[in-house]
Write an enzyme that holds these catalytic residues in place. Structure first.
Site, PDB file in Angstrom:
ATOM      1  N   SER A 165       0.951  -1.209   0.105  1.00  0.00           N
ATOM      2  CA  SER A 165       0.152   0.053  -0.058  1.00  0.00           C
ATOM      3  C   SER A 165       0.801   1.215   0.109  1.00  0.00           C
ATOM      4  CB  SER A 165      -0.934  -0.001   1.177  1.00  0.00           C
ATOM      5  OG  SER A 165      -1.494   1.099   1.474  1.00  0.00           O
ATOM      6  N   TYR A 208      -1.600  -0.760  10.354  1.00  0.00           N
ATOM      7  CA  TYR A 208      -1.577  -1.003   9.008  1.00  0.00           C
ATOM      8  C   TYR A 208      -0.102  -0.421   8.415  1.00  0.00           C
ATOM      9  CZ  TYR A 208      -3.558  -1.416   4.369  1.00  0.00           C
ATOM     10  OH  TYR A 208      -4.033  -1.514   2.980  1.00  0.00           O
TER      11      TYR A 208
HETATM   12  N1  LIG Z   1      -9.359  -1.115  -0.840  1.00  0.00           N
HETATM   13  C1  LIG Z   1      -8.233  -0.408  -0.662  1.00  0.00           C
HETATM   14  O1  LIG Z   1      -8.359   0.998  -0.814  1.00  0.00           O
HETATM   15  C2  LIG Z   1      -6.696  -0.682  -0.636  1.00  0.00           C
HETATM   16  C3  LIG Z   1      -5.584   0.151  -0.867  1.00  0.00           C
HETATM   17  C4  LIG Z   1      -4.342  -0.344  -0.793  1.00  0.00           C
HETATM   18  C5  LIG Z   1      -4.058  -1.688  -0.584  1.00  0.00           C
HETATM   19  N2  LIG Z   1      -5.098  -2.795  -0.097  1.00  0.00           N
HETATM   20  C6  LIG Z   1      -4.869  -3.817   0.099  1.00  0.00           C
HETATM   21  O2  LIG Z   1      -5.437  -4.957  -0.906  1.00  0.00           O
HETATM   22  C7  LIG Z   1      -5.918  -6.150  -0.308  1.00  0.00           C
HETATM   23  C8  LIG Z   1      -7.207  -6.451  -0.659  1.00  0.00           C
HETATM   24  O3  LIG Z   1      -8.112  -5.426  -0.008  1.00  0.00           O
HETATM   25  P1  LIG Z   1      -9.669  -5.556  -0.512  1.00  0.00           P
HETATM   26  O4  LIG Z   1     -10.113  -3.900  -0.348  1.00  0.00           O
HETATM   27  O5  LIG Z   1     -10.059  -6.232  -1.527  1.00  0.00           O
HETATM   28  O6  LIG Z   1     -10.406  -6.253   0.999  1.00  0.00           O
HETATM   29  P2  LIG Z   1     -11.556  -7.002   0.808  1.00  0.00           P
HETATM   30  O7  LIG Z   1     -11.835  -6.958   2.449  1.00  0.00           O
HETATM   31  O8  LIG Z   1     -12.653  -6.786  -0.067  1.00  0.00           O
HETATM   32  O9  LIG Z   1     -10.917  -8.668   0.544  1.00  0.00           O
HETATM   33  C9  LIG Z   1      -9.966  -9.158   1.503  1.00  0.00           C
HETATM   34  C10 LIG Z   1     -10.765 -10.630   1.419  1.00  0.00           C
HETATM   35  O10 LIG Z   1      -9.673 -11.463   2.310  1.00  0.00           O
HETATM   36  C11 LIG Z   1     -10.575 -12.389   2.931  1.00  0.00           C
HETATM   37  N3  LIG Z   1     -10.104 -12.738   4.017  1.00  0.00           N
HETATM   38  C12 LIG Z   1      -9.947 -12.043   5.306  1.00  0.00           C
HETATM   39  N4  LIG Z   1      -9.336 -12.644   6.358  1.00  0.00           N
HETATM   40  C13 LIG Z   1      -8.873 -13.953   5.731  1.00  0.00           C
HETATM   41  C14 LIG Z   1      -8.099 -15.297   6.168  1.00  0.00           C
HETATM   42  N5  LIG Z   1      -7.547 -15.409   7.256  1.00  0.00           N
HETATM   43  N6  LIG Z   1      -7.993 -16.188   5.398  1.00  0.00           N
HETATM   44  C15 LIG Z   1      -8.502 -15.938   4.123  1.00  0.00           C
HETATM   45  N7  LIG Z   1      -9.163 -14.834   3.573  1.00  0.00           N
HETATM   46  C16 LIG Z   1      -9.364 -13.987   4.437  1.00  0.00           C
HETATM   47  C17 LIG Z   1     -11.842 -11.674   3.150  1.00  0.00           C
HETATM   48  O11 LIG Z   1     -13.162 -12.671   3.263  1.00  0.00           O
HETATM   49  C18 LIG Z   1     -11.950 -10.879   1.806  1.00  0.00           C
HETATM   50  O12 LIG Z   1     -12.794 -11.572   1.056  1.00  0.00           O
HETATM   51  C19 LIG Z   1      -5.437  -5.652   1.104  1.00  0.00           C
HETATM   52  O13 LIG Z   1      -4.179  -6.464   1.517  1.00  0.00           O
HETATM   53  C20 LIG Z   1      -5.609  -4.398   1.388  1.00  0.00           C
HETATM   54  O14 LIG Z   1      -4.766  -4.008   2.498  1.00  0.00           O
HETATM   55  C21 LIG Z   1      -6.647  -2.220  -0.548  1.00  0.00           C
END
Ligand SMILES: NC(=O)c1ccc[n+]([C@@H]2O[C@H](COP(=O)([O-])OP(=O)(O)OC[C@H]3O[C@@H](n4cnc5c(N)ncnc54)[C@H](O)[C@@H]3O)[C@@H](O)[C@H]2O)c1
Length: 261
Positions: free
Chosen positions: A151, A165
């Protein structure tokens, strides 16, 4: 043969950990669209099944596996199921994570249980899934690709209670370089994308605050927040032969935000 063939993933097998999430499912569909067979694992069964169905609708074979990927035995089980079903594993995308917007605390008060949870889902999930996947790649001897999701928070502080985070994502970026160094001898490249806010349910609370969103958009030269589709090109590049001589890199996807800092 077109230059674009280097981006194709025909014959490859991808494992999208957290593939049921907003970003993971978009990447799973894209990997399938580029020709890969795609295993989607998620702790939430309906998320995993829905994403696998989207991959199939895009024309690729897919497998949904429910697992808590922070646990070593679960990660081993997922990788075993992938190899049993598809015969190999070439690409792992670590898309479990997030949670930051749900546990916002002043740095001096940051509680241990919230800290541990953020570390588990962002850092341990990446570690454990990568270890299981890379053991299978090393055993098979055909090389592979590890793609992490860091990120911009690995680089930039934010005055919004994000201590755990930023620590977790900083570690994900560091491990991307460390693993690239260690796993090159096995023909495995390790790269990461580092997005700014992507319009997903994870960050809906923060982006739902008009003042916060306006402040953010004002600082982004390209003048908007990210969309999941903005991440696809970089991930296909890192997953494919197009990036054969690229490893240990973290590609920031932020509309120019960090360029202004
Ligand atoms: N959304 C943003 O703005 C953003 C920005 C930068 C980075 N990210 C990173 O991108 C990645 C995905 O983010 P997102 O927005 O798609 O989140 P999200 O919550 O939509 O997706 C995460 C998925 O992981 C699953 N999950 C959680 N714990 C778990 C576990 N222990 N075992 C297996 N599955 C598990 C959840 O059920 C979910 O489906 C993350 O690492 C997040 O930090 C997101």
């Amino acid at each position: 043969m077109s230059q674009l063939d280097a981006f194709r993933l025909d014959g490859r097998v991808a494992f999208v950990s957290g593939g049921g999430g907003a970003i993971g499912s978009a990447l799973a569909v894209a990997l399938g669209g580029a020709g890969a067979r795609v295993a989607v694992s998620d702790i939430v069964e309906t998320n995993a099944e829905a994403a696998a169905e989207r991959v199939r609708a895009a024309g690729a074979e897919s497998l949904a596996v429910v697992a808590d990927i922070t646990r070593e035995s679960e990660a081993e089980r997922v990788v075993g199921a992938i190899v049993e079903r598809f015969g190999r594993l070439d690409i792992v995308v670590n898309a479990v994570g997030g949670g930051a917007g749900k546990v916002l605390f002043d740095a001096q008060e940051y509680p241990r249980d919230a800290w541990d949870w953020i570390m588990e889902i962002n850092l341990r999930s990446t570690l454990v899934a990568s270890q299981a996947a890379v053991r299978a790649m090393v055993k098979a001897g055909h090389g592979g690709r590890v793609i992490n999701i860091s990120s911009v928070r690995a680089q930039l502080g934010i005055n919004a209670g994000y201590s755990a985070y930023v620590a977790a994502k900083g570690a994900v970026s560091s491990l991307t370089r460390q693993w690239a160094t260690e796993w090159a001898k096995h023909g495995i490249t390790v790269n990461a994308i580092a997005p700014t806010f992507v319009d997903t349910p994870q960050v809906a609370m923060l982006l739902g605050d008009p003042a916060f969103k306006a402040g953010l958009v004002n600082r982004v030269p390209l003048g908007r927040v990210g969309e999941t589709g903005d991440l696809v090109g970089a991930v296909l590049f890192f997953a494919s032969d197009a990036s054969s001589f690229v490893t240990g890199q973290i590609l920031t996807i932020d509309g120019g935000l960090t360029a202004t800092q």
